[in-house]
Motif scaffolding. Sequence first.
Motif, PDB file in Angstrom:
ATOM      1  N   GLU A 116      -5.269 -17.001  -7.832  1.00  0.00           N
ATOM      2  CA  GLU A 116      -6.605 -16.864  -8.398  1.00  0.00           C
ATOM      3  C   GLU A 116      -6.565 -16.574  -9.893  1.00  0.00           C
ATOM      4  OE1 GLU A 116      -7.862 -12.244  -7.659  1.00  0.00           O
ATOM      5  OE2 GLU A 116      -8.014 -13.594  -5.934  1.00  0.00           O
ATOM      6  N   GLU A 117      -7.709 -16.755 -10.505  1.00  0.00           N
ATOM      7  CA  GLU A 117      -7.897 -16.420 -11.914  1.00  0.00           C
ATOM      8  C   GLU A 117      -7.644 -14.929 -12.121  1.00  0.00           C
ATOM      9  OE1 GLU A 117     -11.734 -16.367 -15.003  1.00  0.00           O
ATOM     10  OE2 GLU A 117     -11.997 -16.698 -12.845  1.00  0.00           O
ATOM     11  N   TYR A 118      -6.987 -14.602 -13.223  1.00  0.00           N
ATOM     12  CA  TYR A 118      -6.746 -13.193 -13.538  1.00  0.00           C
ATOM     13  C   TYR A 118      -7.779 -12.725 -14.552  1.00  0.00           C
ATOM     14  CZ  TYR A 118      -4.562  -8.908 -15.157  1.00  0.00           C
ATOM     15  OH  TYR A 118      -4.327  -7.598 -15.497  1.00  0.00           O
ATOM     16  N   VAL A 119      -8.529 -11.699 -14.180  1.00  0.00           N
ATOM     17  CA  VAL A 119      -9.488 -11.059 -15.084  1.00  0.00           C
ATOM     18  C   VAL A 119      -8.937  -9.674 -15.372  1.00  0.00           C
ATOM     19  CG1 VAL A 119     -11.878 -10.354 -15.456  1.00  0.00           C
ATOM     20  CG2 VAL A 119     -11.375 -12.351 -14.016  1.00  0.00           C
ATOM     21  N   GLY A 120      -8.504  -9.457 -16.598  1.00  0.00           N
ATOM     22  CA  GLY A 120      -7.664  -8.303 -16.876  1.00  0.00           C
ATOM     23  C   GLY A 120      -8.359  -7.015 -17.249  1.00  0.00           C
ATOM     24  N   GLU A 121      -9.491  -7.092 -17.930  1.00  0.00           N
ATOM     25  CA  GLU A 121     -10.052  -5.860 -18.486  1.00  0.00           C
ATOM     26  C   GLU A 121     -10.886  -5.106 -17.468  1.00  0.00           C
ATOM     27  OE1 GLU A 121     -11.742  -4.056 -22.547  1.00  0.00           O
ATOM     28  OE2 GLU A 121     -12.189  -6.169 -22.196  1.00  0.00           O
ATOM     29  N   LYS A 122     -10.624  -3.819 -17.349  1.00  0.00           N
ATOM     30  CA  LYS A 122     -11.421  -2.980 -16.468  1.00  0.00           C
ATOM     31  C   LYS A 122     -12.813  -2.789 -17.061  1.00  0.00           C
ATOM     32  CE  LYS A 122      -7.686  -0.371 -14.295  1.00  0.00           C
ATOM     33  NZ  LYS A 122      -7.143   0.977 -13.995  1.00  0.00           N
ATOM     34  N   LEU A 123     -13.810  -2.832 -16.197  1.00  0.00           N
ATOM     35  CA  LEU A 123     -15.186  -2.661 -16.655  1.00  0.00           C
ATOM     36  C   LEU A 123     -15.372  -1.305 -17.325  1.00  0.00           C
ATOM     37  CD1 LEU A 123     -18.143  -3.525 -16.841  1.00  0.00           C
ATOM     38  CD2 LEU A 123     -18.455  -2.654 -14.508  1.00  0.00           C
ATOM     39  N   ALA A 124     -14.777  -0.270 -16.766  1.00  0.00           N
ATOM     40  CA  ALA A 124     -14.921   1.069 -17.340  1.00  0.00           C
ATOM     41  C   ALA A 124     -14.417   1.103 -18.777  1.00  0.00           C
ATOM     42  CB  ALA A 124     -14.171   2.090 -16.490  1.00  0.00           C
ATOM     43  N   THR A 125     -13.286   0.458 -19.027  1.00  0.00           N
ATOM     44  CA  THR A 125     -12.717   0.432 -20.375  1.00  0.00           C
ATOM     45  C   THR A 125     -13.643  -0.295 -21.340  1.00  0.00           C
ATOM     46  OG1 THR A 125     -10.491   0.439 -19.432  1.00  0.00           O
ATOM     47  CG2 THR A 125     -10.703  -0.239 -21.726  1.00  0.00           C
ATOM     48  N   TRP A 126     -14.203  -1.418 -20.895  1.00  0.00           N
ATOM     49  CA  TRP A 126     -15.102  -2.194 -21.757  1.00  0.00           C
ATOM     50  C   TRP A 126     -16.341  -1.374 -22.104  1.00  0.00           C
ATOM     51  CZ3 TRP A 126     -19.893  -3.964 -22.625  1.00  0.00           C
ATOM     52  CH2 TRP A 126     -20.056  -5.058 -23.473  1.00  0.00           C
ATOM     53  N   LEU A 127     -16.917  -0.701 -21.118  1.00  0.00           N
ATOM     54  CA  LEU A 127     -18.127   0.085 -21.362  1.00  0.00           C
ATOM     55  C   LEU A 127     -17.858   1.246 -22.312  1.00  0.00           C
ATOM     56  CD1 LEU A 127     -19.616   0.158 -17.745  1.00  0.00           C
ATOM     57  CD2 LEU A 127     -20.500  -1.128 -19.703  1.00  0.00           C
ATOM     58  N   GLN A 128     -16.694   1.863 -22.187  1.00  0.00           N
ATOM     59  CA  GLN A 128     -16.345   2.960 -23.089  1.00  0.00           C
ATOM     60  C   GLN A 128     -16.152   2.466 -24.518  1.00  0.00           C
ATOM     61  OE1 GLN A 128     -12.893   4.403 -21.056  1.00  0.00           O
ATOM     62  NE2 GLN A 128     -14.043   5.811 -19.738  1.00  0.00           N
ATOM     63  N   ARG A 129     -15.645   1.250 -24.649  1.00  0.00           N
ATOM     64  CA  ARG A 129     -15.379   0.698 -25.975  1.00  0.00           C
ATOM     65  C   ARG A 129     -16.629   0.112 -26.626  1.00  0.00           C
ATOM     66  NH1 ARG A 129     -12.004  -2.836 -24.545  1.00  0.00           N
ATOM     67  NH2 ARG A 129     -13.182  -4.721 -25.024  1.00  0.00           N
ATOM     68  N   ASN A 130     -17.640  -0.190 -25.806  1.00  0.00           N
ATOM     69  CA  ASN A 130     -18.859  -0.816 -26.318  1.00  0.00           C
ATOM     70  C   ASN A 130     -20.092  -0.028 -25.873  1.00  0.00           C
ATOM     71  OD1 ASN A 130     -17.827  -3.667 -27.383  1.00  0.00           O
ATOM     72  ND2 ASN A 130     -16.796  -3.255 -25.430  1.00  0.00           N
ATOM     73  N   PRO A 131     -20.235   1.205 -26.338  1.00  0.00           N
ATOM     74  CA  PRO A 131     -21.368   2.032 -25.895  1.00  0.00           C
ATOM     75  C   PRO A 131     -22.702   1.408 -26.289  1.00  0.00           C
ATOM     76  CG  PRO A 131     -20.273   3.007 -27.803  1.00  0.00           C
ATOM     77  CD  PRO A 131     -19.393   1.892 -27.337  1.00  0.00           C
ATOM     78  N   CYS A 157     -13.752   3.005  -3.063  1.00  0.00           N
ATOM     79  CA  CYS A 157     -13.904   3.235  -4.511  1.00  0.00           C
ATOM     80  C   CYS A 157     -13.961   1.894  -5.233  1.00  0.00           C
ATOM     81  CB  CYS A 157     -12.771   4.105  -5.046  1.00  0.00           C
ATOM     82  SG  CYS A 157     -11.120   3.510  -4.638  1.00  0.00           S
ATOM     83  N   VAL A 158     -14.846   1.026  -4.800  1.00  0.00           N
ATOM     84  CA  VAL A 158     -14.871  -0.339  -5.309  1.00  0.00           C
ATOM     85  C   VAL A 158     -15.228  -0.405  -6.791  1.00  0.00           C
ATOM     86  CG1 VAL A 158     -17.285  -0.805  -4.723  1.00  0.00           C
ATOM     87  CG2 VAL A 158     -15.635  -2.679  -4.755  1.00  0.00           C
ATOM     88  N   PHE A 159     -16.037   0.524  -7.287  1.00  0.00           N
ATOM     89  CA  PHE A 159     -16.472   0.450  -8.685  1.00  0.00           C
ATOM     90  C   PHE A 159     -15.311   0.676  -9.652  1.00  0.00           C
ATOM     91  CE2 PHE A 159     -20.341   1.803  -6.359  1.00  0.00           C
ATOM     92  CZ  PHE A 159     -21.113   0.679  -6.609  1.00  0.00           C
ATOM     93  N   ASN A 160     -14.340   1.485  -9.249  1.00  0.00           N
ATOM     94  CA  ASN A 160     -13.190   1.738 -10.125  1.00  0.00           C
ATOM     95  C   ASN A 160     -12.398   0.473 -10.416  1.00  0.00           C
ATOM     96  OD1 ASN A 160     -13.676   4.483 -10.357  1.00  0.00           O
ATOM     97  ND2 ASN A 160     -12.417   5.005  -8.580  1.00  0.00           N
ATOM     98  N   GLY A 161     -12.427  -0.477  -9.495  1.00  0.00           N
ATOM     99  CA  GLY A 161     -11.618  -1.680  -9.653  1.00  0.00           C
ATOM    100  C   GLY A 161     -12.338  -2.849 -10.291  1.00  0.00           C
ATOM    101  N   LEU A 162     -13.588  -2.677 -10.691  1.00  0.00           N
ATOM    102  CA  LEU A 162     -14.342  -3.790 -11.265  1.00  0.00           C
ATOM    103  C   LEU A 162     -13.736  -4.229 -12.591  1.00  0.00           C
ATOM    104  CD1 LEU A 162     -18.018  -2.671 -10.545  1.00  0.00           C
ATOM    105  CD2 LEU A 162     -16.612  -4.286  -9.251  1.00  0.00           C
ATOM    106  N   ARG A 163     -13.772  -5.538 -12.836  1.00  0.00           N
ATOM    107  CA  ARG A 163     -13.247  -6.113 -14.074  1.00  0.00           C
ATOM    108  C   ARG A 163     -14.369  -6.861 -14.801  1.00  0.00           C
ATOM    109  NH1 ARG A 163      -7.528  -6.338 -13.704  1.00  0.00           N
ATOM    110  NH2 ARG A 163      -6.936  -4.675 -12.250  1.00  0.00           N
ATOM    111  N   THR A 164     -14.113  -7.200 -16.056  1.00  0.00           N
ATOM    112  CA  THR A 164     -15.117  -7.927 -16.824  1.00  0.00           C
ATOM    113  C   THR A 164     -14.470  -8.801 -17.886  1.00  0.00           C
ATOM    114  OG1 THR A 164     -17.157  -7.699 -18.123  1.00  0.00           O
ATOM    115  CG2 THR A 164     -15.413  -6.103 -18.561  1.00  0.00           C
ATOM    116  N   ASP A 165     -15.183  -9.858 -18.256  1.00  0.00           N
ATOM    117  CA  ASP A 165     -14.797 -10.681 -19.396  1.00  0.00           C
ATOM    118  C   ASP A 165     -15.750 -10.446 -20.565  1.00  0.00           C
ATOM    119  OD1 ASP A 165     -17.110 -11.875 -18.502  1.00  0.00           O
ATOM    120  OD2 ASP A 165     -16.196 -13.796 -17.999  1.00  0.00           O
TER     121      ASP A 165
END
Length: 231
Positions: A116-131, A157-165
Amino acid sequence: MAVSWTLEKELCGLVNARSTGEALCRLGLSEDPDSACRLKETHGWRRGGGETYLYRFKVISAGCSHDVVLKAVTAFSTSRTLNQLANEWVERRQLLEDEGVRTPTLYFAGRALLVEEYVGEKLATWLQRNPGSGRQLIDQVFRLAAVMDRHGFEPICVFNGLRTDGENVYVVDFGQDLGPPGVKRRRGRGQLQEAKRWLASVGNCPIDKRRAEAVYAFHLEGNACDEQRSS
């Protein structure tokens, strides 16, 4: 004598191809079996949690590059084979996709292996970096919460594993963390509260409670998917 494993052999074996180019074409990772695609290992096999081993690689051609991950299912079950478990994961992701929830592109599923396609960035990290910039992504979190509640999921704990582009939220774990649908017999609002708590724990992530309730309620009834099917 043991036969050494190679990515090229694995891909050819999955789709019964005679060449790497043909395999990539059949998997949907290349348009032309004769194109000069190059495979580049990102990292070798390593554990990806309690249920999988992962192998990452890139498919590089003149026009584009695909970031891909092999997922070997290693989850334990006394009643189902690894292939049956993998099939259940595919069914769960298809259910979510049918409800408009994003999942990575699936190129192959079989033999207890997913490509499958690899989506690398964690959603939590993106949200913290882009308040303050993630309203669209936050809406998708509440959409996911509504879909899970509507179908009776009771994730760990499904939300912890969410990714984003940066544009979409992706569910990438369909094993025990998500669990099967239909666990909860009575529909509740448990995942709405879990989503709120998780977003609050991320930090730098203001939540418009009225908007959250509206997005959740809209998707809880399946209105968005009904509109998509009729359009």
